[in-house]
Write a protein that holds these residues in place. Structure first.
Motif, mmCIF file in Angstrom:
data_model
loop_
_atom_site.group_PDB
_atom_site.id
_atom_site.type_symbol
_atom_site.label_atom_id
_atom_site.label_comp_id
_atom_site.label_asym_id
_atom_site.label_seq_id
_atom_site.Cartn_x
_atom_site.Cartn_y
_atom_site.Cartn_z
ATOM 1 N N THR A 1 68.474 37.465 9.121
ATOM 2 C CA THR A 1 67.324 37.275 8.238
ATOM 3 C C THR A 1 67.048 38.614 7.559
ATOM 4 N N ARG B 1 65.000 32.689 1.366
ATOM 5 C CA ARG B 1 64.244 31.643 0.680
ATOM 6 C C ARG B 1 65.035 31.103 -0.501
ATOM 7 N N ASP B 2 65.769 31.978 -1.174
ATOM 8 C CA ASP B 2 66.622 31.587 -2.291
ATOM 9 C C ASP B 2 68.030 32.066 -2.002
ATOM 10 N N ALA C 1 69.164 28.139 2.938
ATOM 11 C CA ALA C 1 67.759 28.277 2.569
ATOM 12 C C ALA C 1 66.904 28.222 3.830
ATOM 13 N N ASP D 1 62.703 29.392 5.234
ATOM 14 C CA ASP D 1 61.408 30.008 4.991
ATOM 15 C C ASP D 1 60.624 29.957 6.285
ATOM 16 N N TYR D 2 60.020 31.070 6.679
ATOM 17 C CA TYR D 2 59.265 31.099 7.931
ATOM 18 C C TYR D 2 58.124 30.093 7.937
ATOM 19 N N ASP E 1 58.297 27.058 6.736
ATOM 20 C CA ASP E 1 58.856 25.709 6.631
ATOM 21 C C ASP E 1 59.662 25.412 7.891
ATOM 22 N N SER F 1 63.234 23.906 7.476
ATOM 23 C CA SER F 1 64.270 24.819 6.993
ATOM 24 C C SER F 1 64.668 25.813 8.079
ATOM 25 N N THR G 1 61.006 40.678 9.856
ATOM 26 C CA THR G 1 59.829 40.111 9.205
ATOM 27 C C THR G 1 58.994 41.251 8.643
ATOM 28 N N ARG H 1 55.738 40.288 6.759
ATOM 29 C CA ARG H 1 54.436 39.758 6.366
ATOM 30 C C ARG H 1 53.457 40.020 7.499
ATOM 31 N N CYS I 1 55.201 34.856 11.065
ATOM 32 C CA CYS I 1 56.633 34.621 10.851
ATOM 33 C C CYS I 1 57.432 34.739 12.142
#
Length: 314
Positions: free
Chosen positions: A5, A32-33, A48, A50-51, A53, A56, A71, A73, A78
């Motif tokens: 990640t 994410r992308d 793909a 996302d923390y 989601d 995913s 991480t 954020r 997350c």
């Protein structure tokens, strides 16, 4: 299968490149992308994730044995989301990028409390874990590039304070070693450079390499807070100011040999890092009063403004 990640961040990108160059290592990158990690090449699986989601995340960790967790954020949950998904998927081992400040008993700021809480989540997860705790990255000095090029100036807090910052490439080398071999479960590694150097000292080193006498301008805490206000929430800006106070008090000057012990190669000095990235700082538009650097300068004993050591978000 190794999942990385934070692959678009300073350390994560280096980790992916080094793992991808290895023989017999299967690498998956979560972003994410996924288009943003197309540079990793056809041999790296990009998914793909996302923390925020859970579906995913479940897909990203499916079939993974070892994960590198980054991480950024602060307080965003997350780490908890990833640990829950990894545990449910049967991931055996997680290597987490944390920060050296967690070992400082005098550090009680928001960022450090968040990192400590994230470490505790991983310890309590039942999975094998390893913690990498770097000091601030040498690459943070790239934030000076615009003022160096345009004004011949570096601005920062507590310019004489010693800081054992580390080359992020050395952090990545340690991460790859830990991710690809056994014997590191339950270990926490503090990672520093081989010297404690001040922001003033870094400024002199950059000037020597550029052939220009750069100037360091000391910021007041109020000026630093105003500069950070446009980038960070007030609580994070306060955490950075608290971190700077610990820097001033000498809490970030300790040097450890962990990089050389784990990789068999000495950690790079700031001068070595700067020489490899000097194109980012020049050419310098000589400001009024600047003079060519024609000879050696006396060594500086003390390093640089505060930083959390955290990577950018993936």
């Amino acid at each position: 299968m190794i999942l990385v990640t934070g692959a678009t961040g300073t350390v994560g990108r280096e980790v992916v490149g080094r793992l991808a160059a290895g023989v017999g290592v299967r690498v998956r990158v979560m972003a994410r992308d996924p288009a943003r990690v197309a540079w990793a090449g056809a041999g790296v699986e990009a998914v793909a994730g996302d923390y925020g989601d859970p579906r995913s995340l479940a897909g990203a960790v499916r079939g993974v044995e070892t994960a590198f967790l980054v991480t950024a954020r602060v307080g965003g949950g997350c780490d908890a989301a990833f640990v829950a998904a990894a545990r449910a998927a049967g991931v055996r081992r997680v290597v987490k990028l944390s920060a050296a400040a967690v070992t400082d008993g005098g550090a009680g700021d928001l960022i450090t409390r968040w990192q400590r809480g994230s470490e505790e989540l991983l310890r309590a997860s039942g999975m094998e874990w390893t913690l990498l705790r770097p000091r601030a990255f040498m690459s943070n000095s790239l934030s000076w590039a615009a003022s160096v090029r345009g004004e011949g100036v570096v601005r920062g807090l507590y310019g004489q304070a010693a800081h054992a910052c580390v080359d992020p490439a050395d952090v990545a080398r340690v991460a790859v070693r830990v991710l690809t071999e056994d014997g590191h479960a339950g270990r926490a590694y503090t990672l520093t450079g081989p010297q404690a150097l001040s922001a003033v000292g870094q400024t002199r080193e950059l000037g020597r390499l550029l052939g220009v006498a750069l100037r360091f301008e000391e910021l007041s805490p109020e000026q630093a807070r105003a500069a950070w206000a446009g980038r960070y929430p007030p609580a994070v800006a306060q955490a950075l100011l608290d971190s700077a106070q610990r820097l001033k008090a000498g809490a970030k000057a300790g040097v450890q040999d962990t990089v050389s012990r784990l990789t068999g190669r000495p950690a790079r000095t700031f001068g070595q890092w700067a020489a490899a990235h000097i194109a980012s700082f020049g050419p310098v538009t000589a400001p009024s009063g600047a003079t060519p650097d024609t000879g050696p300068r006396p060594p500086d004993t003390g390093p640089r403004p505060p930083d959390t050591g955290a990577d950018p978000a993936p």
